[in-house]
Design a protein around this motif. Structure first.
Motif: not given
Length: 86
Positions: A61, A63, A79, A81
């Motif tokens: 996990h 970003s 960006w 995630a």
């Protein structure tokens, strides 16, 4: 960070937690993002970084943010995630 002429690309990856895979992913992906982003752009760079997560038994996990700056051109910021599959 990558620099070519007056163009500068930078990336930051923030992984969630301290698992070995998360730490490794967060260290490996910024140079990949900036190298690909320099020639192919932020979308290709972050898509590649997202696909790299599948190299792990449990995808980390994380970003990531990518920015490209060059005098006389608009600044680009992307960006993404990456969340583990539910």
């Amino acid at each position: 960070m990558q620099r070519r002429g007056r163009r500068v690309c930078a990336a930051v990856v923030d992984g969630a937690g301290h698992d070995e895979a998360v730490v490794r992913y967060a260290q490996l992906t910024p140079p990949v993002i900036t190298h690909i982003g320099m020639t192919m752009g932020g979308l290709a760079a972050l898509t590649t970084a997202g696909q790299m997560a599948h190299a792990y038994d449990v995808p980390p996990h994380a970003s990531a943010v990518y920015a490209r700056m060059e005098p006389g051109r608009p600044t680009a910021i992307h960006w993404i995630a990456r969340f583990p599959d539910a």
